[in-house]
Design an enzyme around this catalytic site. Structure first.
Site, PDB file in Angstrom:
ATOM      1  N   ASP A  73       0.803  -1.230   0.000  1.00 25.65           N
ATOM      2  CA  ASP A  73       0.000   0.000   0.000  1.00 25.65           C
ATOM      3  C   ASP A  73       0.834   1.277   0.000  1.00 25.65           C
ATOM      4  O   ASP A  73       0.327   2.348   0.312  1.00 25.65           O
ATOM      5  CB  ASP A  73      -0.940   0.011   1.203  1.00 25.65           C
ATOM      6  CG  ASP A  73      -0.202   0.334   2.494  1.00 25.65           C
ATOM      7  OD1 ASP A  73       0.859  -0.254   2.712  1.00 25.65           O
ATOM      8  OD2 ASP A  73      -0.694   1.179   3.252  1.00 25.65           O
ATOM      9  N   GLU A  74       2.099   1.158  -0.348  1.00 31.17           N
ATOM     10  CA  GLU A  74       2.981   2.310  -0.230  1.00 31.17           C
ATOM     11  C   GLU A  74       3.969   2.300  -1.388  1.00 31.17           C
ATOM     12  O   GLU A  74       4.521   1.265  -1.710  1.00 31.17           O
ATOM     13  CB  GLU A  74       3.794   2.118   1.054  1.00 31.17           C
ATOM     14  CG  GLU A  74       3.875   3.291   1.970  1.00 31.17           C
ATOM     15  CD  GLU A  74       4.779   2.965   3.131  1.00 31.17           C
ATOM     16  OE1 GLU A  74       5.882   3.501   3.182  1.00 31.17           O
ATOM     17  OE2 GLU A  74       4.379   2.134   3.974  1.00 31.17           O
TER      18      GLU A  74
HETATM   19 MG   LIG Z   1      -0.328   2.657   4.797  1.00 31.01          MG
END
Ligand SMILES: [Mg+2]
Length: 386
Positions: free
Chosen positions: A111-112
């Protein structure tokens, strides 16, 4: 600080989804909205939390604490088993959005990611509207929110993405770096963990300004390599490029002879050439692709005329890891290993050789850390199901 012409200033965006795993679960089950939610195994297991939403964080529930502790802090906490396949799918949607703006994408986890949009000409080449558009499209495609940091380097972009979380954006333009970084608490610098932080506090160092005031020499004397790192970051400097691929796990080459060789002198000449070739590839890789990668294991391999393969693999001692870019050290080490194998092979059957090879394995820190975190979690999770 080094002065750069405006043309050389990079535009880096760090995008980070908000409470990612928890947000995905709440999206898929809206009855959870507004309730404290965490992703993790049951409280009677040894499992730890992956994520907690903001409602849960009010109770002190956060990633990495045990599920047991979490329900003690917040008895009404809703614990949900992780579904990494689902998170992976959402992650792919996010990357599809990223790719509309740049191919220079470096994922840190599901998620990054860091994006280098220096070359992008959308919105007159301004990074801030690009970041806003990325956020908008992510929400449109996934129903989830992301936070973004915009800055001339990775370090500042990452700190910035955390500044206005959740669903926030924060920009550190080049002319504001100094102002931004001076007031920054030292725990914001990646790599500064609890132990280092305590030690820094003992020296009355709390912010980047404190570090700059006390100076490079002091930091180096008292904190060694880490001190020098902190001093560089405290000036807002980070030259690491955004690297597209996951770091390489290994780099190796081999040479199959045109005819089998048994003569010692001839073999050693071949070894010299192989080391030469490998070393230049290693340097090239380090310079172009991944300056932060360090070999931690070294291996060599031989194949005899009858296709028997023998290998030696060894974890490099700490001091060699830091010296390994010294060619002489490296070739001495390789030669030592080859001698060892040649001797063994000779003792066995005096076999002529048809191939020699050598290589190293890298410490792929970030990837491995992330993977281990997930694996640990899954393991503990599996245990807890018994
Ligand atoms: Mg995050």
């Amino acid at each position: 600080m080094e002065t750069q012409s405006p043309n050389n200033i990079r535009k880096i965006i760090h995008v980070d989804m908000d409470c990612f795993y928890a947000a995905v679960e709440i999206r898929d089950n809206p009855t959870l909205k507004g309730k404290p939610v965490a992703i993790g195994g049951p409280p009677d297991s040894r499992s730890v939390l992956c994520t907690a939403n903001y409602e849960a964080r009010k109770y002190g529930v956060r990633a990495a604490i045990s599920s047991a502790m979490a329900v003690k802090l917040c008895p009404e906490l809703i614990l949900i088993r992780p579904n990494f396949y689902k998170y992976k799918e959402v992650s792919e949607q996010i990357h599809k959005v990223f790719r509309q703006f740049t191919d220079l994408i470096e994922p840190l986890s599901l998620d990054e990611a860091y994006l280098d949009v220096t070359q992008n000409r959308d919105f007159d080449g301004l990074a801030t509207p690009i970041a806003k558009e990325i956020k908008r499209l992510i929400t449109k495609e996934t129903g989830l929110t992301a936070s973004a940091g915009v800055a001339p380097n990775k370090f500042l972009a990452k700190v910035a993405s955390d500044w206005n979380k959740p669903n926030g954006i924060f920009v550190v333009p080049p002319e504001k770096i100094e102002e931004f970084v001076l007031q920054l608490p030292l725990q914001k610098i990646p790599g500064v963990g609890k132990v280092t932080l305590e030690k820094l506090h003992q020296h009355h160092l709390k912010t980047c300004a404190d570090v700059l005031n006390i100076g490079h020499q002091y930091m180096s004397d008292h904190f060694g390599k880490m001190g020098r790192h902190i001093h560089i970051r405290s000036q807002g400097i980070d030259d690491r490029p955004v690297t597209i691929e996951y770091p390489r796990k290994s780099l190796s080459i081999e040479n199959t002879f045109s005819r089998d060789i048994s003569d010692d002198k001839e073999l050693l000449d071949e070894v010299d050439e192989l080391i030469e070739d490998w070393f230049s590839r290693l340097i090239r890789y380090k310079e172009r692709k991944n300056p932060s990668s360090h070999p931690y294991k070294f291996f060599i391999k031989i194949k005899t005329f009858d296709f028997q393969t023998h290998t030696v693999e060894q974890i490099l001692p700490e001091d060699i890891i830091h010296e390994i870019w010294n060619k002489e050290n490296l070739s001495n080490l390789a030669k030592e290993f080859f001698h060892q194998l040649f001797r063994q092979s000779r003792e066995r059957n005096n076999a002529p050789l048809r191939l020699i090879g050598l290589g190293c394995r890298f410490n792929v820190k970030e990837t491995r850390k992330e993977k281990n975190r997930q694996l640990n979690f899954l393991e503990k999770f599996e245990e807890s199901k018994v």
